[in-house]
Structures are given as C-alpha cells and as structure tokens.
Motif scaffolding. Structure first.
Motif, mmCIF file in Angstrom:
data_model
loop_
_atom_site.group_PDB
_atom_site.id
_atom_site.type_symbol
_atom_site.label_atom_id
_atom_site.label_comp_id
_atom_site.label_asym_id
_atom_site.label_seq_id
_atom_site.Cartn_x
_atom_site.Cartn_y
_atom_site.Cartn_z
ATOM 1 N N ALA A 152 1.926 0.944 15.701
ATOM 2 C CA ALA A 152 2.886 0.296 14.790
ATOM 3 C C ALA A 152 2.387 -1.092 14.390
ATOM 4 C CB ALA A 152 4.256 0.196 15.468
ATOM 5 N N GLN A 153 1.852 -1.808 15.381
ATOM 6 C CA GLN A 153 1.332 -3.162 15.118
ATOM 7 C C GLN A 153 0.165 -3.091 14.117
ATOM 8 O OE1 GLN A 153 0.218 -4.920 18.933
ATOM 9 N NE2 GLN A 153 -1.321 -6.135 17.869
ATOM 10 N N HIS A 154 -0.719 -2.122 14.305
ATOM 11 C CA HIS A 154 -1.872 -1.985 13.413
ATOM 12 C C HIS A 154 -1.448 -1.575 11.996
ATOM 13 C CE1 HIS A 154 -5.266 -1.671 16.612
ATOM 14 N NE2 HIS A 154 -4.709 -2.842 16.555
ATOM 15 N N LEU A 155 -0.462 -0.700 11.925
ATOM 16 C CA LEU A 155 -0.011 -0.291 10.583
ATOM 17 C C LEU A 155 0.662 -1.444 9.857
ATOM 18 C CD1 LEU A 155 1.199 3.311 11.219
ATOM 19 C CD2 LEU A 155 -0.389 2.565 9.440
ATOM 20 N N ALA A 156 1.428 -2.228 10.608
ATOM 21 C CA ALA A 156 2.091 -3.385 9.995
ATOM 22 C C ALA A 156 1.031 -4.349 9.464
ATOM 23 C CB ALA A 156 2.998 -4.071 11.014
ATOM 24 N N ALA A 157 -0.036 -4.552 10.235
ATOM 25 C CA ALA A 157 -1.106 -5.455 9.798
ATOM 26 C C ALA A 157 -1.762 -4.924 8.521
ATOM 27 C CB ALA A 157 -2.150 -5.604 10.914
ATOM 28 N N LEU A 158 -2.099 -3.651 8.498
ATOM 29 C CA LEU A 158 -2.730 -3.073 7.302
ATOM 30 C C LEU A 158 -1.811 -3.201 6.091
ATOM 31 C CD1 LEU A 158 -4.396 0.198 8.675
ATOM 32 C CD2 LEU A 158 -5.585 -1.787 7.716
ATOM 33 N N LEU A 177 -1.994 5.058 -8.345
ATOM 34 C CA LEU A 177 -2.906 3.921 -8.202
ATOM 35 C C LEU A 177 -3.246 3.329 -9.564
ATOM 36 C CD1 LEU A 177 -5.505 4.992 -5.492
ATOM 37 C CD2 LEU A 177 -3.700 3.287 -5.316
ATOM 38 N N SER A 178 -3.529 4.198 -10.532
ATOM 39 C CA SER A 178 -3.932 3.656 -11.827
ATOM 40 C C SER A 178 -2.738 3.045 -12.566
ATOM 41 C CB SER A 178 -4.634 4.719 -12.669
ATOM 42 O OG SER A 178 -3.752 5.766 -12.875
ATOM 43 N N ASN A 179 -1.518 3.410 -12.097
ATOM 44 C CA ASN A 179 -0.339 2.779 -12.699
ATOM 45 C C ASN A 179 0.050 1.491 -12.004
ATOM 46 O OD1 ASN A 179 0.150 4.540 -14.777
ATOM 47 N ND2 ASN A 179 1.230 5.989 -13.453
ATOM 48 N N GLY A 180 -0.826 1.001 -11.135
ATOM 49 C CA GLY A 180 -0.577 -0.321 -10.553
ATOM 50 C C GLY A 180 0.032 -0.297 -9.175
ATOM 51 N N ALA A 181 -0.192 0.776 -8.404
ATOM 52 C CA ALA A 181 0.359 0.803 -7.053
ATOM 53 C C ALA A 181 -0.484 -0.015 -6.076
ATOM 54 C CB ALA A 181 0.450 2.237 -6.540
ATOM 55 N N GLN A 182 -1.609 -0.585 -6.580
ATOM 56 C CA GLN A 182 -2.459 -1.354 -5.671
ATOM 57 C C GLN A 182 -1.755 -2.598 -5.174
ATOM 58 O OE1 GLN A 182 -3.309 -0.527 -8.785
ATOM 59 N NE2 GLN A 182 -5.450 -0.010 -8.950
ATOM 60 N N ARG A 183 -2.272 -3.072 -4.046
ATOM 61 C CA ARG A 183 -1.778 -4.355 -3.553
ATOM 62 C C ARG A 183 -2.159 -5.453 -4.531
ATOM 63 N NH1 ARG A 183 -5.198 -5.265 0.077
ATOM 64 N NH2 ARG A 183 -4.272 -7.252 0.560
ATOM 65 N N GLY A 184 -1.328 -6.463 -4.601
ATOM 66 C CA GLY A 184 -1.582 -7.537 -5.549
ATOM 67 C C GLY A 184 -2.619 -8.520 -5.057
ATOM 68 N N PRO A 227 0.829 -1.206 0.000
ATOM 69 C CA PRO A 227 0.000 0.000 0.000
ATOM 70 C C PRO A 227 0.868 1.263 0.000
ATOM 71 C CG PRO A 227 -0.689 -1.516 1.728
ATOM 72 C CD PRO A 227 0.601 -2.040 1.175
ATOM 73 N N PHE A 228 0.271 2.322 -0.517
ATOM 74 C CA PHE A 228 0.934 3.621 -0.588
ATOM 75 C C PHE A 228 0.581 4.363 0.715
ATOM 76 C CE2 PHE A 228 1.022 8.063 -2.044
ATOM 77 C CZ PHE A 228 2.193 8.096 -2.781
ATOM 78 N N VAL A 229 1.595 4.603 1.554
ATOM 79 C CA VAL A 229 1.312 5.205 2.866
ATOM 80 C C VAL A 229 1.570 6.716 2.816
ATOM 81 C CG1 VAL A 229 1.813 5.142 5.348
ATOM 82 C CG2 VAL A 229 1.988 3.037 3.994
ATOM 83 N N ILE A 230 0.560 7.477 3.248
ATOM 84 C CA ILE A 230 0.672 8.944 3.277
ATOM 85 C C ILE A 230 0.614 9.395 4.735
ATOM 86 C CG2 ILE A 230 -0.386 11.125 2.534
ATOM 87 C CD1 ILE A 230 -1.827 9.603 0.322
#
Ligand code: CTP
Length: 214
Positions: free
Chosen positions: A74-80, A207-214, A8-11
């Motif tokens: 940190a644990q929650h972000l790692a899970a996401l 995102l439209s260039n394929g940054a989504q998770r696989g 994922p792209f994190v902001i």
C-alpha cells in the motif's frame, strides 16, 4: 476519462495461480510501452521470512491473504501514485523468502497491480480505474503451475501436487475466485488476444486524451 486527469491510471489484474496474469500484464506493457507503465507484482510482496528456518518456510500457506505484506504494498502504491519511485522487493520462490535485491520502479501514467489478491482489498480496489479478472479453467491452471514450479521454482511433482490439494485449491475457492465479482472485465480463457486488444486500445485512448500525470 479518469476523474482526476493528473493521477495515474491504475489497472488491477487478478486471477488464480497459473491463470495467465503475468502474460496479460506483459501484453498490456508491450502494447502501451514499458516507459508508460509501472508494474507492481504482488508476488514480490510476500512477507519477509528471514526469521524462519528454511524447512518451516516450505510449509506455509502461500495462498492466504495473510501471506502478504499488505502495508508495504500500500505504501509503495501510494508513492507511485504521488509520482515517486519505489524500491520494490524481489521474491525468491526457490528460497521461499524475500531476496536481498530490490528493483527500482519509476512512476508512470499507468500502474498495473498484478497478483492473486489484486481485487481482494477494498481500499486497493478503490484506487483502480480498471479491474480485470483472468479466468482460466482449473485443470489448465494446474498443468501450467506444475510445469512452471518444476522448471522455474525448484519444486518436485509431489510437492506441487500436495501443495495444490492442501492450500492452493481450497484458498482459491475461498478467497480468490469470489473476487471475480469485483472485476469490471472477466477474461475468459486467460490471456486471449482479442480481449487484451480491447483493454489496451481503451487504455491508450485514455492516455492520449490526457490521462497522464501532470
Ligand atoms: N508460492 C509458492 N511458494 C512460495 C510463495 C508462493 O509456491 N514461497 C505460490 C503460491 O502458492 C501462489 C503462487 O505462488 O499460488 C502465486 O504465483 P502465481 O499466481 O501462480 O504466478 P504468476 O506468474 O504471478 O501468475 P500467472 O501464472 O497467472 O501468470
């Protein structure tokens, strides 16, 4: 393009109290689509203070980094980031404590981490592909905070003024304002439309260039 197209792209969206972080986040979510964004609000990761008498809770320093439950966040972000849903705590500002409810946050191609200290921790920053600091004048921030804390957080004028002078202002200068130098983008005048447009256009194109998770 992010280095790993399956992550994922994190902001990160940081800034002082009342700067407009939540507005920037709302606008990014509206533009990208709620189904594409998982929002992690650092305010919800204030430490659980159930063990503390209510009168003591009112007098804590809520603008110091130690006020937060960093390991849980940190644990929650790692899970996401791994594609797992989380049960995010919900903070009750009137009670100065974590409430009993939680909110399920589903994984999404974009994760927004919003909060006073979003750009403070090096490890957290290293997960981010875009770091934003919302820069709003302190008088504007104070006025917004006064109005919001009275109408939404059950506070009196006197308590808001005292808290601002005793902790909010000095902690901002010591800990939050310096994180501006960690930002990729500094938004002047808070959530200003053209700046938010540039950010969302960039994220949507990734995102439209394929940054989504696989
Ligand atoms: N806070 C408080 N009482 C608590 C916990 C937190 O008064 N029990 C205050 C802290 O003093 C801190 C503020 O909550 O300064 C954090 O919220 P803030 O950043 O002001 O709100 P957001 O809506 O997230 O930000 P913005 O106004 O930028 O959208």
């Amino acid at each position: 393009m992010p280095k790993n197209p399956h992550k994922p792209f994190v902001i990160g969206v940081a800034g002082g109290s009342g700067s407009g972080k939540s507005t920037v986040t709302r606008q990014v979510v509206a533009a990208i689509g709620a189904e594409n964004v998982a929002v992690v609000m650092q305010d919800d990761y204030y430490r659980d203070q159930s063990h503390m008498p209510p009168e003591e809770r009112c007098n804590q320093n809520y603008d110091h980094p130690d006020a937060f439950d960093w390991p849980l966040m940190a644990q929650h972000l790692a899970a996401l980031r791994k594609g797992e849903a989380i049960e995010m705590p919900v903070y009750d500002f009137a009670a100065h404590n974590r409430s009993r409810e939680t909110i399920t946050v589903k994984p999404a191609p974009v994760i927004v981490v919003e909060g006073l200290f979003a750009l403070y921790d090096t490890k957290l920053r290293n997960t981010m592909s875009l770091k934003i600091y919302v820069d709003t004048a302190s008088d504007v921030r104070f006025i917004r905070r006064l109005q919001r804390d009275i109408s939404e957080r059950g506070r009196s004028t006197e308590s808001v003024v005292n808290q601002y002078l005793e902790t909010v202002r000095p902690m901002h200068k010591q800990f939050i304002e310096p994180t501006k130098r960690n930002a990729d983008v500094i938004l002047p005048h808070g959530a200003n439309g053209p700046a938010v447009d540039i950010i969302t256009t960039k994220v949507m194109s990734l995102l439209s260039n394929g940054a989504q998770r696989g």
